[in-house]
Design a protein around this motif. Structure first.
Motif, PDB file in Angstrom:
ATOM      1  N   HIS A  83       0.835  -1.195   0.000  1.00  0.00           N
ATOM      2  CA  HIS A  83       0.000   0.000   0.000  1.00  0.00           C
ATOM      3  C   HIS A  83       0.874   1.251   0.000  1.00  0.00           C
ATOM      4  N   PHE A  84       0.410   2.271  -0.709  1.00  0.00           N
ATOM      5  CA  PHE A  84       0.991   3.606  -0.625  1.00  0.00           C
ATOM      6  C   PHE A  84      -0.135   4.554  -0.210  1.00  0.00           C
ATOM      7  N   ALA A  86      -1.646   7.865   0.605  1.00  0.00           N
ATOM      8  CA  ALA A  86      -1.217   9.230   0.289  1.00  0.00           C
ATOM      9  C   ALA A  86      -1.099  10.118   1.521  1.00  0.00           C
ATOM     10  N   LEU A  95       8.112   9.675  -1.048  1.00  0.00           N
ATOM     11  CA  LEU A  95       7.506   8.713  -1.963  1.00  0.00           C
ATOM     12  C   LEU A  95       8.570   8.061  -2.842  1.00  0.00           C
ATOM     13  N   LEU A 113      -2.504   2.184  -4.579  1.00  0.00           N
ATOM     14  CA  LEU A 113      -2.486   3.597  -4.215  1.00  0.00           C
ATOM     15  C   LEU A 113      -3.845   3.972  -3.654  1.00  0.00           C
ATOM     16  N   SER A 128      -4.979   9.408  -3.864  1.00  0.00           N
ATOM     17  CA  SER A 128      -4.157   8.545  -4.717  1.00  0.00           C
ATOM     18  C   SER A 128      -3.851   9.192  -6.060  1.00  0.00           C
ATOM     19  N   LEU A 131      -0.635  10.965  -6.060  1.00  0.00           N
ATOM     20  CA  LEU A 131       0.521  10.058  -6.141  1.00  0.00           C
ATOM     21  C   LEU A 131       0.794   9.680  -7.591  1.00  0.00           C
ATOM     22  N   MET A 132      -0.257   9.375  -8.333  1.00  0.00           N
ATOM     23  CA  MET A 132      -0.084   9.002  -9.738  1.00  0.00           C
ATOM     24  C   MET A 132       0.468  10.155 -10.558  1.00  0.00           C
ATOM     25  N   LEU A 145      -0.642  -0.872 -11.223  1.00  0.00           N
ATOM     26  CA  LEU A 145      -1.109   0.060 -10.195  1.00  0.00           C
ATOM     27  C   LEU A 145      -2.589  -0.221  -9.930  1.00  0.00           C
ATOM     28  N   VAL A 147      -6.018   0.842  -7.575  1.00  0.00           N
ATOM     29  CA  VAL A 147      -6.593   1.980  -6.855  1.00  0.00           C
ATOM     30  C   VAL A 147      -7.855   1.518  -6.145  1.00  0.00           C
TER      31      VAL A 147
END
Length: 309
Positions: A83-84, A86, A95, A113, A128, A131-132, A145, A147
């Motif tokens: 997981h990232f 945000a 990041l 994300l 998210s 982030l992208m 990726l 979401v």
């Protein structure tokens, strides 16, 4: 001939939807956290080869613990998707550092994300999509990726309980998927009732959202545990399924299992091949081992670890 007849009777004796459920569970994914992964001596004894394992990043978890868990799972041969979140990422440099650590130490090339479970951003990002937009995942060669999707809405995105902002985000993510080389999919919050899920997935198709759906499902767990998590995570109308079950004294002390909701989805998918649920994603609320054993019992050969084949 006698053996053939026996097999026919055996197949006929299986509950309705069994074959569809086995097919539906093929390729499922599962979620872990560093602290829960530590309790599993051997993932290869529980998961079929190729099972994608997500690593949930809860606020306060050191990135070193996340990367160490990713490395362990990757060395066991499992595709790893960390997981990232945000809202807990301080800035673009942080990041970039996380991406480099995952790649350099665990050979990770895929990520989930999402906004994250905190109410207010702790740094530069709040969703998210930001982030992208950094371009860092593309520059690092991340090939996949995922979401977040919300079949019953999200109070973090639409505090009034509506779906307007959720829908806008989905349209943005769909457009992004059309201009990137990365494979993308929607991984959803868990729900307990098939009907809202079916209605939501069909509404996506009608709106031109073609991102594959990986439907979130809570694994077997105590009813009280699931109700607590469901309320904390903002699960919507399908929470009533659990509340109704809790009112039945005969079922109150029995563990919840996702057999009914998944069988209904599997049967619907079999009757409607274009129905856009690509995979099942498990949230192992009652433990990874318990969830994996349930999947082995209901998923047939595709969910069986190598050692048990």
């Amino acid at each position: 001939m006698a053996l053939l007849n026996f097999r026919k009777r055996d197949d006929a004796a299986r509950p309705a939807g069994t074959a569809q459920l086995e097919a539906f569970l093929n390729g499922y994914s599962i979620e872990v956290m560093p602290r829960t992964a530590e309790k599993v001596p051997d993932f290869k004894a529980l998961l079929a080869p190729g099972t994608r394992v997500y690593i949930a990043h809860i606020d306060g978890t050191p990135i070193t613990d996340m990367v160490a868990t990713a490395k362990r799972l990757a060395e066991d041969g499992f595709p790893v998707m960390p997981h990232f979140p945000a809202r807990i990422i301080a800035d673009k440099a942080t990041l970039a550092d996380w991406i480099a650590r995952y790649q350099g130490e665990a050979n990770v090339d895929q990520a989930l994300l999402l906004a994250g479970g905190v109410a207010e951003p702790q740094g530069a990002f709040h969703c998210s999509m930001q982030l992208m937009e950094t371009g860092l995942f593309d520059a690092a060669g991340f090939r996949r990726l995922h979401v977040a999707g919300h079949p019953e809405g999200s109070k973090d995105i639409d505090p009034d309980g509506g779906m307007a902002n959720v829908d806008d985000a989905l349209r943005w993510k769909q457009a992004f998927s059309e201009r990137t080389d990365a494979d993308m999919a929607l991984v959803t919050q868990f729900a307990f009732d098939a009907e809202p899920i079916i209605a939501w997935v069909n509404a996506l198709a009608a709106a031109g959202i073609t991102l594959p759906v990986h439907i979130g499902i809570a694994g077997p767990a105590k009813l009280q545990t699931l109700i607590r998590f469901a309320i904390a995570c903002g699960v919507g109308p399908s929470l009533k399924v659990l509340q109704k079950r809790a009112m039945d004294v005969t079922k109150l002390l029995l563990p919840y299992e996702p057999t009914d909701v998944l069988t209904k989805l599997a049967v619907y998918k079999a009757a409607n091949p274009d129905f856009n649920i690509a995979q099942v994603h498990f949230f192992p609320m009652g433990g990874i081992k318990t969830n994996a054993q349930w999947a082995i019992a209901h998923g047939g050969a595709s969910t069986t670890p190598v050692a048990d084949r």
